[in-house]
Design a protein around this motif. Structure first.
Motif, PDB file in Angstrom:
ATOM      1  N   ASP A 291      37.074  28.321  15.975  1.00  0.00           N
ATOM      2  CA  ASP A 291      35.840  27.783  15.412  1.00  0.00           C
ATOM      3  C   ASP A 291      35.416  26.528  16.272  1.00  0.00           C
ATOM      4  O   ASP A 291      34.232  26.323  16.420  1.00  0.00           O
ATOM      5  N   GLU A 292      36.291  25.618  16.638  1.00  0.00           N
ATOM      6  CA  GLU A 292      35.969  24.574  17.236  1.00  0.00           C
ATOM      7  C   GLU A 292      35.313  24.913  18.621  1.00  0.00           C
ATOM      8  O   GLU A 292      34.516  23.827  18.845  1.00  0.00           O
ATOM      9  N   MET A 293      35.909  25.605  19.343  1.00  0.00           N
ATOM     10  CA  MET A 293      35.163  26.053  20.715  1.00  0.00           C
ATOM     11  C   MET A 293      33.895  26.503  20.422  1.00  0.00           C
ATOM     12  O   MET A 293      32.908  26.322  21.172  1.00  0.00           O
ATOM     13  N   LYS A 294      33.654  27.484  19.381  1.00  0.00           N
ATOM     14  CA  LYS A 294      32.259  27.687  19.142  1.00  0.00           C
ATOM     15  C   LYS A 294      31.274  26.891  18.687  1.00  0.00           C
ATOM     16  O   LYS A 294      30.117  26.861  19.198  1.00  0.00           O
ATOM     17  N   ARG A 295      31.634  25.762  17.954  1.00  0.00           N
ATOM     18  CA  ARG A 295      30.959  24.732  17.789  1.00  0.00           C
ATOM     19  C   ARG A 295      30.489  23.920  18.819  1.00  0.00           C
ATOM     20  O   ARG A 295      29.750  23.386  19.128  1.00  0.00           O
ATOM     21  N   THR A 296      31.456  23.504  19.943  1.00  0.00           N
ATOM     22  CA  THR A 296      31.374  23.035  21.055  1.00  0.00           C
ATOM     23  C   THR A 296      30.494  23.714  22.049  1.00  0.00           C
ATOM     24  O   THR A 296      29.555  23.146  22.697  1.00  0.00           O
ATOM     25  N   VAL A 297      30.403  25.035  22.178  1.00  0.00           N
ATOM     26  CA  VAL A 297      29.752  25.886  23.202  1.00  0.00           C
ATOM     27  C   VAL A 297      28.425  25.811  22.803  1.00  0.00           C
ATOM     28  O   VAL A 297      27.334  25.711  23.482  1.00  0.00           O
ATOM     29  N   GLY A 298      28.129  25.936  21.375  1.00  0.00           N
ATOM     30  CA  GLY A 298      26.825  25.949  20.693  1.00  0.00           C
ATOM     31  C   GLY A 298      25.783  27.051  21.215  1.00  0.00           C
ATOM     32  O   GLY A 298      26.423  28.358  21.142  1.00  0.00           O
ATOM     33  N   THR A 299      24.429  26.715  21.790  1.00  0.00           N
ATOM     34  CA  THR A 299      23.734  27.905  21.966  1.00  0.00           C
ATOM     35  C   THR A 299      24.037  28.379  23.544  1.00  0.00           C
ATOM     36  O   THR A 299      23.077  29.331  24.068  1.00  0.00           O
ATOM     37  N   GLN A 300      24.796  27.790  24.080  1.00  0.00           N
ATOM     38  CA  GLN A 300      25.050  28.429  25.616  1.00  0.00           C
ATOM     39  C   GLN A 300      25.463  29.847  25.785  1.00  0.00           C
ATOM     40  O   GLN A 300      26.127  30.330  25.033  1.00  0.00           O
ATOM     41  N   LEU A 301      24.887  30.288  26.841  1.00  0.00           N
ATOM     42  CA  LEU A 301      25.129  31.655  27.099  1.00  0.00           C
ATOM     43  C   LEU A 301      26.552  31.901  27.435  1.00  0.00           C
ATOM     44  O   LEU A 301      27.007  31.346  28.821  1.00  0.00           O
ATOM     45  N   VAL A 302      27.698  32.597  26.976  1.00  0.00           N
ATOM     46  CA  VAL A 302      28.849  32.905  27.563  1.00  0.00           C
ATOM     47  C   VAL A 302      28.866  33.850  28.461  1.00  0.00           C
ATOM     48  O   VAL A 302      28.637  35.078  28.086  1.00  0.00           O
ATOM     49  N   LEU A 303      29.537  33.541  29.502  1.00  0.00           N
ATOM     50  CA  LEU A 303      29.612  34.488  30.524  1.00  0.00           C
ATOM     51  C   LEU A 303      31.316  35.294  30.588  1.00  0.00           C
ATOM     52  O   LEU A 303      31.379  36.261  30.941  1.00  0.00           O
ATOM     53  N   TRP A 304      32.116  34.434  30.271  1.00  0.00           N
ATOM     54  CA  TRP A 304      33.458  34.713  30.180  1.00  0.00           C
ATOM     55  C   TRP A 304      34.252  33.856  29.230  1.00  0.00           C
ATOM     56  O   TRP A 304      33.985  32.769  29.122  1.00  0.00           O
ATOM     57  N   LYS A 305      35.212  34.503  28.507  1.00  0.00           N
ATOM     58  CA  LYS A 305      36.004  33.572  27.719  1.00  0.00           C
ATOM     59  C   LYS A 305      37.596  34.283  27.777  1.00  0.00           C
ATOM     60  O   LYS A 305      37.821  35.463  27.912  1.00  0.00           O
ATOM     61  N   GLY A 306      38.509  33.425  27.275  1.00  0.00           N
ATOM     62  CA  GLY A 306      39.609  33.834  27.352  1.00  0.00           C
ATOM     63  C   GLY A 306      40.872  32.630  27.199  1.00  0.00           C
ATOM     64  O   GLY A 306      40.477  31.473  26.915  1.00  0.00           O
ATOM     65  N   LYS A 307      42.147  33.173  27.285  1.00  0.00           N
ATOM     66  CA  LYS A 307      43.253  32.202  27.156  1.00  0.00           C
ATOM     67  C   LYS A 307      44.371  32.628  28.110  1.00  0.00           C
ATOM     68  O   LYS A 307      44.355  33.759  28.432  1.00  0.00           O
ATOM     69  N   PRO A 308      45.712  31.881  28.396  1.00  0.00           N
ATOM     70  CA  PRO A 308      46.553  32.347  29.156  1.00  0.00           C
ATOM     71  C   PRO A 308      47.195  33.417  28.542  1.00  0.00           C
ATOM     72  O   PRO A 308      47.251  33.753  27.336  1.00  0.00           O
ATOM     73  N   GLU A 309      47.758  34.294  29.644  1.00  0.00           N
ATOM     74  CA  GLU A 309      48.636  35.351  29.100  1.00  0.00           C
ATOM     75  C   GLU A 309      49.878  35.012  28.294  1.00  0.00           C
ATOM     76  O   GLU A 309      50.527  34.170  28.901  1.00  0.00           O
ATOM     77  N   LYS A 310      50.166  35.521  27.131  1.00  0.00           N
ATOM     78  CA  LYS A 310      51.063  34.926  26.510  1.00  0.00           C
ATOM     79  C   LYS A 310      52.696  35.260  26.915  1.00  0.00           C
ATOM     80  O   LYS A 310      53.458  34.319  26.734  1.00  0.00           O
ATOM     81  N   LYS A 311      52.808  36.428  27.608  1.00  0.00           N
ATOM     82  CA  LYS A 311      54.210  36.688  28.177  1.00  0.00           C
ATOM     83  C   LYS A 311      54.326  35.738  29.251  1.00  0.00           C
ATOM     84  O   LYS A 311      55.598  35.453  29.516  1.00  0.00           O
ATOM     85  N   CYS A 312      53.401  35.162  30.102  1.00  0.00           N
ATOM     86  CA  CYS A 312      53.651  34.118  31.009  1.00  0.00           C
ATOM     87  C   CYS A 312      53.935  32.792  30.329  1.00  0.00           C
ATOM     88  O   CYS A 312      54.804  32.127  31.060  1.00  0.00           O
TER      89      CYS A 312
END
Length: 214
Positions: free
Chosen positions: A9-30
């Motif tokens: 939710d924090e990131m959604k509010r920060t990004v706002g109305t900008q067009l998202v081209l890619w989103k992700g997070k670190p690989e958990k096993k790594c």
């Protein structure tokens, strides 16, 4: 290439109305692999093995109190005994807590890893890069493509094992203070341990070139 990762939710509010081209997070096993095989584990094993050797050889203290002295002693001998007792007690607690401290730090590292993994997330929009990190709280950094001047790929040992990669994003920050007018280089942002690092790196370089040269 668009990830199915759901933004916080924090990131959604920060990004706002900008067009998202890619989103992700670190690989958990790594992230887990990095925490399992960290230097604190090696230190814990070395200290534990060293103390076990003392116990096997019979040179390690086995109680917090030195053995009682039998017979009459003068004041000088009493002072020597007190110093010996103090050294014995000190040695006992050193042997007691030496393996506990690195093991405790090693376990604590897992807790920090879980918090780091939970807070880490990355978003590329049509305007720039968002990167979130933190242990006790989440800090979200945003860099527009106009401030990015170089992008590199770094393969750490865990990246090679997990088939992931880390993207180093270097950027400049405009500063106008006193007689100085220009840009200063800032600490790079890192998109750590993602599986599609080649595609993401290509996307970032393409957007950077468009902003700087078109």
């Amino acid at each position: 290439m668009f990830s199915n990762y759901q933004l916080s939710d924090e990131m959604k509010r920060t990004v706002g109305t900008q067009l998202v081209l890619w989103k992700g997070k670190p690989e958990k096993k790594c992230a887990v692999f990095q925490r399992v095989f960290n230097p604190m584990l090696i230190l814990s094993l070395i200290i534990t093995a060293y103390i076990i050797m003392f116990y096997i050889n019979g040179n390690a203290p086995t109680s917090p109190r030195a053995p009682a002295y039998l017979g009459d002693v003068n004041e000088f001998q009493q002072s020597l005994l007190k110093a010996s007792d103090t050294l014995y007690v000190f040695k006992f607690y050193i042997f007691l807590f030496s393996p506990i401290i690195p093991i405790g730090l090693y376990i604590l590292g897992f807790v920090f890893m879980l918090k780091q993994y939970k807070n880490a997330e990355y978003v590329i929009t049509d305007r720039g890069l968002f990167a979130a990190k933190g242990i006790f709280g989440k800090k979200i950094s945003y860099k527009p493509f106009t401030e990015i001047y170089n992008i590199e790929i770094k393969k750490e040992i865990t990246d090679s094992i997990c088939n992931t990669g880390t993207i180093i994003v270097m950027y400049e920050y405009p500063q106008q203070s006193g007689s100085f007018r220009g840009f200063i280089n800032m600490t790079p942002l890192k998109i750590k341990n993602i599986p599609d690092y080649l595609q993401v790196c290509g996307m970032l370089k393409g957007k950077m070139r468009c902003e700087h040269y078109v």
